[in-house]
Design an enzyme around this catalytic site. Structure first.
Site, PDB file in Angstrom:
ATOM      1  CD  GLN A  52      -2.828  -1.101   2.469  1.00 52.88           C
ATOM      2  OE1 GLN A  52      -2.986  -2.130   3.106  1.00 52.88           O
ATOM      3  NE2 GLN A  52      -3.423   0.031   2.812  1.00 52.88           N
ATOM      4  NE  ARG A  56     -13.385   0.234   3.753  1.00 60.01           N
ATOM      5  CZ  ARG A  56     -13.946  -0.253   2.662  1.00 60.01           C
ATOM      6  NH1 ARG A  56     -14.015  -1.543   2.474  1.00 60.01           N
ATOM      7  NH2 ARG A  56     -14.431   0.546   1.746  1.00 60.01           N
ATOM      8  CB  CYS A  57     -10.150   2.324  11.015  1.00 62.30           C
ATOM      9  SG  CYS A  57      -9.148   2.595  12.458  1.00 62.30           S
ATOM     10  CD  GLU A  61      -9.226   4.210   6.371  1.00 65.11           C
ATOM     11  OE1 GLU A  61      -9.102   5.331   6.885  1.00 65.11           O
ATOM     12  OE2 GLU A  61      -8.275   3.488   6.078  1.00 65.11           O
TER      13      GLU A  61
END
Lengths: 168, 794, 288
Positions: free
Chosen positions: B230, B377-378, B747
């Protein structure tokens, strides 16, 4: 230890010598270089490896390549004929994919499903794809994509094709 | 009900053929994915490529007495077995730094500290032979006591990290806010509610696992790395620092990524082993994780043990928040947080509520579990914070006998208070919380649902309504506070306009499904009037993309999205000069209209961006540099603060304790919208990843530290059948400081959904004396409450 | 996750397959649908040296209603059961079962014979076949053997099939007047093994249960019948207290263990609840 397997892949005859333990998904990806079929788990849970074998949607990570001898398989690479397949179109139109990793499996699952059930309800679609995990979309738009394809296929079937008209 | 198609608040300024911001553009990247032509790491095949597989520990904590690789090495096709000793001899490569400046083992020398830890790596000519060789490596262990409970760990009876100078399982202590002021507020507040809660360990489980192909070119001393990354640039820098290979001799390519969600930010031992294997053999080497390896050894998320107190005055106005937390770090602090924030942005926990004071304390403990602390995802621990404050708010409202919606309305930060300075020091850029909650209530029919609930309760049926009105904090971040390993958290964009009016846009962030190839084209189309279809977006190759910190924490739009707009505006500035030259007019007399500069008052005297681009190469003013390109490294002045209000309705089966999410309305405000179609997709996906930990997912360890949920048979990703049909609504409150007013959205739903679901379940059971249930709220937990209260199905 | 090496045979007749089983004994394993075996091989929990793939044998995949019974070929795929109009109309217990086995794609490969012969108490067919009082036909070197389902399951992954016998056919009694059946399963999510599953087949005459068989899924070390629950039903009207008694009896006689699916106590109570619900559903179907 090698065994020869002969099968039809996306309409083409192929023949290869394989080790009996070779998983069909590895045969497709490594031996045939059809890398659109993916691997996402070890437990037949995720469906990223879904292909059609003799018209049925199956998980190619849980089949040995030798079992496919004499059979006909279809992968995502065989879907577009004279342009995109309505399912491919539907996934694009309806944003039925994000990272794209589960997408080929989803499309192949839906492909076999729509042949058996051309006018499914939302519930039936959700049921049909319940063996395919998607981590990105929350499934809502995948369902819409499959509905789109079902409608498109129905519309195409209702309309006589150009060739038929020419013949008539 | 379909709310999703309403785009009435979406700002559109360009025609469909330009397709700038706000258009529901079909994704440019999709043709390859829908035809099986996506290009993921495992699709890469290089001549002579070898395969790496990993021997893993069957113990959570054990001394390694001996590693016997002779049988493995004797297997035809096996080229090498790499151990910790080998790495140590190669220049102390057996240890590596984590992103939080801790250290972590690549391969062990003395002992293993978590179940499924990498023990040694096998390199062979095929995937199948490598797997066979793994079975043949004999490792002798002497088991040591596992340290599973972080509270127990703090007693220091068994030390996890004996390699460290400090012989303690206590890793760090961190606090923020004003302790004295908070204590004072609590002492004079008439109502205080307290609750302990655990946000359990979960795993991102992108459907593509992690993997790498490392290709060492001996002759040119150059390393090409294809990696599920990523953050390819950051990884290039880390690889250079760890391996000593000069950074210009390393090229990291992050091809198509099959989902990231934070799990592809850290550097895992398998990556380092793969690089070493390529260096040792001089051949390209591929390593692809199995799902079990991915679930058992890769970075986890969450695992916060929270002890929270919320204070309010007699009128039910929230006054203060006091939070103590113990973070279970596993065997290393390998969280992917900005350096100055060991607990991430957890102090956003005052949430959407105006209060006088707050104080947060967090301690971290080592345990014999895999290291991590990634996002799932935060944005850096925001989910933990939001779950805490939204649960506490609900408990307070119920305790006071007030409707949770009314209670929130009363306590929200008001629209006119923005920019709002929070008690923990954040400056919320914008918000309109009342409007979002009211919209959610209208969409779901809140008042009618409350009536239905009351009637059902009379009949003994269990129905609950849960609200979550969250505030996110994303877009890390401003360079004065935000860095990772010292690298400031700017992000970048480089734009080149070709003579014929098409363009290439290169960005420092990395898509894993977010649709960057489309949205960044739309941003540039918006700014320059070039059709988005004529703009190629490229990323993920460190040789070509400008340096950036990558995509996670909803930072792409806030950082690189801003960079794209700013770079495009630089190009527009140059275009103005060229247009003035072509039109023989003064620059000040020109005005911009969608895709052209025209002379004010004479719209026929105009030059389109395409004409200007051609002139930039063929007919430009004397003294001007040829060409049309710009780059921007954007340092955001502040974070962005997306928000939303979610309402969930659940029905509970009294016989089995099963929870059915009947409806779920999500109203999100992510500022200006680049592509509504993509935003909806992000929200649907995020909601599903909020549903998952609320009701299904948890990484469970037994008392010996064995992972009991190490496959998809026991780590329960929701299928299409468990996932409800999400209903969406939106408000648009543009970020005042972001060049295009956008905030980031990926998110928010993951952050906001779990407490809405938990609150709904607790709401259904509150009359039975239930104040709190730990997530995942599984049927057995509810069943126990039902039976303890004498409730059965009949 | 890569399976270990093995030698592969794909016989074209049952006789040939039996010959292979006879020759290789304990080293050989039958590959039917493979949906349990292949994952086990990928984890190397199963490492057979010889794999006898019976998918090439013709004539083992059929659903036929004969005079006395329904005959199902052992290699009939779960999906065929699920989609069979005959089964959904006349054998609702079996239709219920086929729909909840794993997921739709697995059901395209998985076979009813494999599901039974694996003798995993977590599989769904064992309970159903116990409830149906099915009869199994196996062929060995000495010809066909008929095995009553009550004599088939011996323990975890253990059946009365000899090493050189192959399960060929499953026979279900034809539904008589007043009969009805249902299978209900609690699962944590679609595709999961049962937390608990209850299969019931009963006959109701003049409002009284005259026959009932109940099978339970995943609550004992081997597939089991809930005989005390059956006894509680038979001779009584299937209502109110009797349902509760039957449920409690099943809950008491099963032998669940605590795991990620829930505590022993929870599972027992779920057996009680699901037994009651399954009986209700079966009785409703008698009426229908």
């Amino acid at each position: 230890m090698g065994r020869t397997v002969k099968l039809t892949v996306n309409g083409q005859e192929v023949s290869r010598e394989v080790e009996p333990r070779l998983l069909l998904v590895h045969f497709i990806r490594e031996d045939l270089n059809l890398t659109g079929t993916h691997i996402g788990c070890d437990t037949t849970s995720c469906g990223a490896c879904t292909i059609n074998m003799d018209g049925k949607a199956v998980k190619s990570c849980t089949i040995f390549a030798v079992q496919a001898d004499g059979r006909s398989i279809e992968t995502i690479e065989g879907m577009a004929q004279n342009g995109l397949h309505p399912l491919q179109e539907g996934f694009w139109e309806k944003h039925g994919l994000q990272c794209g990793y589960c997408t080929p499996g989803m499309i192949m699952c839906a492909n076999a499903f729509l042949k058996e059930n051309p006018q499914p309800t939302e519930e039936e679609i959700r049921w049909a794809i319940s063996g395919n995990l998607c981590r990105c979309t929350g499934y809502v738009k995948i369902v819409e994509a499959i509905q789109y394809a079902a409608n498109k296929i129905q519309a195409q079937a209702a309309q006589p094709s150009e060739t038929k008209e020419v013949v008539a | 009900m379909s709310i999703t198609e309403s785009d009435k608040d979406v700002r559109i300024t360009t025609p469909a053929d330009v397709c700038g911001m706000g258009h529901r553009m079909k994704r440019k990247e999709d043709p390859r994915f829908i035809q099986g032509a996506g290009h993921y790491v495992d699709d890469i095949k290089l001549p002579g490529m070898l395969y790496l597989d990993i021997v893993r520990s069957p113990h959570a904590h054990a001394k390694i007495l001996n590693i016997d690789a002779s049988a493995a090495l004797a297997l035809p096709g096996v080229l090498a077995v790499i151990t910790g000793q080998d790495l140590k001899a190669a220049g102390n490569l057996h240890m590596m730094p984590t992103l939080m400046s801790d250290t972590q083992m690549v391969l062990p020398i003395e002992k293993v500290v978590y179940y499924a830890q990498e023990v040694c790596a096998v390199v062979a000519t095929s995937r199948y032979i490598a797997a066979d060789a793994v079975e043949l490596v004999k490792v002798d262990y002497e088991p040591l006591p596992a340290v599973v409970d972080p509270f127990q760990a703090l007693k220091d009876e068994v030390i996890v990290r004996e390699d460290k100078e400090k012989k303690s399982n206590h890793v760090w202590h961190w606090e923020t806010g004003n302790k004295d002021a908070t204590d004072e507020v609590f002492s004079r507040s008439s109502k205080v509610v307290k609750q302990k809660m655990h946000i359990p360990r979960i795993h991102v489980s992108s459907i593509e696992t992690c993997g790498m192909v490392a290709d060492w070119d001996k002759i040119n001393e150059h390393m090409t790395i294809y990696m599920t990354s990523q953050a390819p640039h950051a990884h290039r820098t880390v690889v250079s620092l760890v391996s000593g290979i000069p950074e210009h001799k390393i090229r990291v390519i992050s091809p198509d990524i099959g989902g990231g969600f934070g799990g592809k930010v850290p550097v895992y031992p398998g990556y380092v082993c793969t690089i070493v294997a390529s260096l040792v053999t001089g051949k390209p080497v591929k390593w692809i994780e199995d799902r079990s390896e991915n679930l058992q050894a890769d970075s986890f998320a969450r695992d916060y043990h929270i002890d929270a107190e919320l204070a309010a005055d007699a009128n039910g106005k929230i006054t203060g928040l006091r939070v103590k937390t113990l973070a279970d770090d596993g065997a290393a602090d390998a969280a992917a947080n900005p350096s100055k924030f060991p607990a991430g942005l957890y102090s956003i926990g005052t949430g959407s509520y105006d209060m006088e004071a707050a104080h947060f304390e967090v301690d971290a403990a080592y345990t014999t579990k895999p290291p991590g602390g990634v996002a799932y995802r935060c944005s850096f621990r925001v989910t933990e914070a939001v779950h805490m404050i939204e649960r506490m708010t609900d408990i307070m409202a119920h305790d006071l006998g007030q409707d949770p919606a009314e209670f929130r309305m009363k306590n929200f930060i008001k629209k006119e208070q923005f920019p709002y300075h929070s008690p923990t020091g954040w400056d919320y850029d914008s918000g309109d919380y009342h409007r979002a909650l009211r919209l959610a209530m209208d969409l779901i029919g809140y008042e009618d649902l409350r009536k239905e609930q009351a009637e059902k309760r009379q009949r003994g049926e269990l129905m609950g309504i849960g609200i979550s009105s969250f505030t996110e904090i994303v877009g890390a971040g401003p360079s004065k506070d935000f860095d990772i390993l010292g690298i400031k958290m700017f992000d970048s964009c480089e734009i080149r306009i070709h003579p014929t009016g098409s363009a290439i846009v290169r960005i420092g962030v990395q898509t894993q499904g977010q649709g960057h190839e489309t949205t960044f084209a739309q941003i540039v189309a918006e700014e320059l009037g070039l059709p988005a279809s004529a703009i190629t977006v490229e990323h993920g190759d460190t040789d070509t993309a400008p340096y950036g910190l990558g995509t996670y924490a909803s930072r792409s739009t806030p950082t690189a999205g801003a960079a794209a707009a700013v770079a495009a505006r630089k190009i527009r500035d140059k275009a103005r000069k060229i247009a003035a030259y072509l039109l023989e007019a003064n620059e000040e007399d020109l005005e911009w209209d969608v895709n052209k500069f025209m002379v004010k008052g004479s719209p026929t005297r105009a030059k389109t961006i395409q004409e200007i681009a051609f002139a930039a190469y063929t007919n430009f003013p004397q003294g001007m540099e040829a060409g049309m390109e710009a780059v921007n490294y954007y340092d955001p002045p502040n974070l962005t603060f997306p928000f939303g209000s979610y309402i969930c309705v659940v029905d509970i089966d009294k016989g089995t304790g099963e929870v059915k999410v009947r409806r779920f309305v999500a109203v999100d405000d992510c500022g200006n919208i680049i592509n509504p179609l993509i935003v909806e997709g992000q929200i649907h996906g995020g909601l599903t990843m909020g549903l998952a930990p609320a009701l299904f997912e948890e990484i469970v360890y037994d008392e010996n530290g064995q992972n009991l949920s190490g496959t998809f048979m026991d780590y329960l990703l929701p299928t299409s059948m468990e996932t409800p049909k999400w209903e969406l609504g939106k408000t648009v409150t543009p970020s005042p400081h972001h060049p295009i007013g956008a905030k980031g959205v990926g998110e928010s739903p993951t952050v906001g959904a779990p407490p809405a679901i938990a609150n709904a379940v607790v709401d259904a059971l509150w009359h039975l004396g239930v104040r709190h249930l730990e997530i995942p709220i599984t049927p057995p937990k509810i069943w126990k409450i039902l039976r303890d209260n004498g409730i059965d199905e009949d | 996750m890569i399976p270990g090496k093995f030698e592969y045979f794909a016989p074209s007749s049952v006789k040939e397959a039996i010959g292979l089983l006879d020759r290789y004994g304990e080293d050989a394993k039958i590959l039917a649908g493979g949906q349990s075996l292949i994952p086990a091989m990928r984890f190397r929990l199963a490492q057979p040296e010889i794999l006898v793939d019976i998918n090439r044998i013709e004539g083992l995949d059929y659903i036929r209603e004969l005079d006395d019974y329904l005959a199902i070929g052992a290699m009939t795929r779960e999906a065929s059961l699920e989609k069979s109009a005959l089964i959904s109309q006349r054998y609702p217990l079996l239709a219920d079962t086929a729909k909840v086995i794993a997921d739709p794609l697995v059901r395209n490969m998985a076979t009813v014979g494999g599901n039974l012969a694996h003798a995993d108490p977590a599989n769904d067919h064992p309970a159903t076949m116990l409830a149906y009082d099915a009869t199994l036909v196996a062929e060995g070197p000495d010809g066909d053997t008929i095995i009553g389902i009550d004599d088939f399951f011996l323990g975890l992954f253990e059946t009365s099939l000899a090493k050189d016998q192959i399960l060929k056919e499953i026979r279900l009694p034809k539904p008589g007047p007043g009969s009805g059946g249902a299978y209900l399963k609690i699962e944590r999510k679609v595709g999961d093994y049962a937390v608990v599953g209850v299969a019931i087949q009963l006959t109701v005459e003049n409002g009284t249960v005259t026959a009932a068989r109940i099978g339970l899924t995943n609550v004992a070390g081997a597939p089991m019948r809930a005989k005390n629950a059956e006894a509680a039903l038979i001779g009584n009207a299937p209502t109110g207290d009797i349902l509760e008694k039957a449920g409690q009896a099943a809950a008491a006689e099963c032998e669940p263990w605590s795991d990620l699916r829930g505590s022993e106590e929870y599972k027992r109570d779920m057996v009680r609840i699901v037994t009651k619900r399954a009986i209700r559903k079966a009785v409703e179907r008698v009426g229908a």
